[in-house]
Design a protein around this motif. Structure first.
Motif, PDB file in Angstrom:
ATOM      1  N   VAL A  95      -4.533  15.221 -15.170  1.00  0.00           N
ATOM      2  CA  VAL A  95      -4.354  14.510 -13.915  1.00  0.00           C
ATOM      3  C   VAL A  95      -2.843  14.436 -13.691  1.00  0.00           C
ATOM      4  O   VAL A  95      -2.111  13.945 -14.551  1.00  0.00           O
ATOM      5  CB  VAL A  95      -4.943  13.077 -13.988  1.00  0.00           C
ATOM      6  N   TYR A  96      -2.388  14.955 -12.560  1.00  0.00           N
ATOM      7  CA  TYR A  96      -0.962  14.961 -12.237  1.00  0.00           C
ATOM      8  C   TYR A  96      -0.673  13.834 -11.253  1.00  0.00           C
ATOM      9  O   TYR A  96      -1.298  13.761 -10.190  1.00  0.00           O
ATOM     10  CB  TYR A  96      -0.555  16.303 -11.625  1.00  0.00           C
ATOM     11  N   VAL A  97       0.262  12.961 -11.619  1.00  0.00           N
ATOM     12  CA  VAL A  97       0.667  11.869 -10.731  1.00  0.00           C
ATOM     13  C   VAL A  97       2.100  12.112 -10.272  1.00  0.00           C
ATOM     14  O   VAL A  97       2.863  12.813 -10.933  1.00  0.00           O
ATOM     15  CB  VAL A  97       0.524  10.489 -11.407  1.00  0.00           C
ATOM     16  N   ASP A  98       2.445  11.526  -9.133  1.00  0.00           N
ATOM     17  CA  ASP A  98       3.771  11.800  -8.573  1.00  0.00           C
ATOM     18  C   ASP A  98       4.768  10.671  -8.828  1.00  0.00           C
ATOM     19  O   ASP A  98       5.672  10.464  -8.040  1.00  0.00           O
ATOM     20  CB  ASP A  98       3.665  12.108  -7.075  1.00  0.00           C
ATOM     21  N   ARG A  99       4.640  10.006  -9.924  1.00  0.00           N
ATOM     22  CA  ARG A  99       5.578   8.973 -10.342  1.00  0.00           C
ATOM     23  C   ARG A  99       6.196   9.402 -11.668  1.00  0.00           C
ATOM     24  O   ARG A  99       5.638  10.212 -12.399  1.00  0.00           O
ATOM     25  CB  ARG A  99       4.886   7.618 -10.514  1.00  0.00           C
ATOM     26  N   THR A 100       7.352   8.848 -11.995  1.00  0.00           N
ATOM     27  CA  THR A 100       8.033   9.171 -13.244  1.00  0.00           C
ATOM     28  C   THR A 100       7.500   8.309 -14.381  1.00  0.00           C
ATOM     29  O   THR A 100       6.827   7.301 -14.153  1.00  0.00           O
ATOM     30  CB  THR A 100       9.552   8.919 -13.124  1.00  0.00           C
TER      31      THR A 100
END
Length: 138
Positions: A95-100
């Protein structure tokens, strides 16, 4: 300013959910839980891995993912609103999230004894503010 408002508890691309909704339900309730098919998937922030979707994912609302961060931040469990999910790769089981990592590390920690409505409000406020300050890094 970003061209669209961030909605923390809505899947950005729900197309992959359609095939899973029929078979993934919360045990005994019949309520769709397409996110249960993600248990065990690795979770990738924009700057590297942050952990896995936890087996206790059903303890949080269906519009959230509980992530066990493992040892990198002392085994905390954090709740990510599904709006942070950029994409899901079922072949890689990621699962790819767009937060660091830092943004996720600073998120409100999951507390099973906390008032669910209060935790949801704090989590939603935290991520909404993070998108206002720093748009998605895709």
């Amino acid at each position: 300013m970003q061209p669209f408002p961030f909605v923390p508890f809505v899947w950005r691309d729900p197309t992959w959910l359609a095939e899973r909704e029929d078979r993934d339900t919360r045990e005994g309730s019949g309520e769709p839980r397409p996110d249960t098919g993600l248990i065990g998937y690795e979770v990738e922030a924009t700057d590297g891995g942050i952990g896995k979707v936890d087996e206790d994912n059903a303890l949080v609302p269906a519009d959230c993912l509980m992530v066990d961060t493992g040892p990198w931040i002392f085994g905390r469990k954090v709740v990510l609103p599904v709006g942070t999910v950029h994409r899901v790769d079922h072949e890689e089981r990621k699962v790819y999230v767009d937060r660091t990592k830092e943004q996720i590390k600073n998120a409100p920690e999951y507390d099973p004894d906390a008032d669910p409505d209060d935790h949801r409000r704090r989590t939603g406020d935290y991520y909404t503010e993070s998108y206002r300050l720093l748009p998605p890094m895709l």
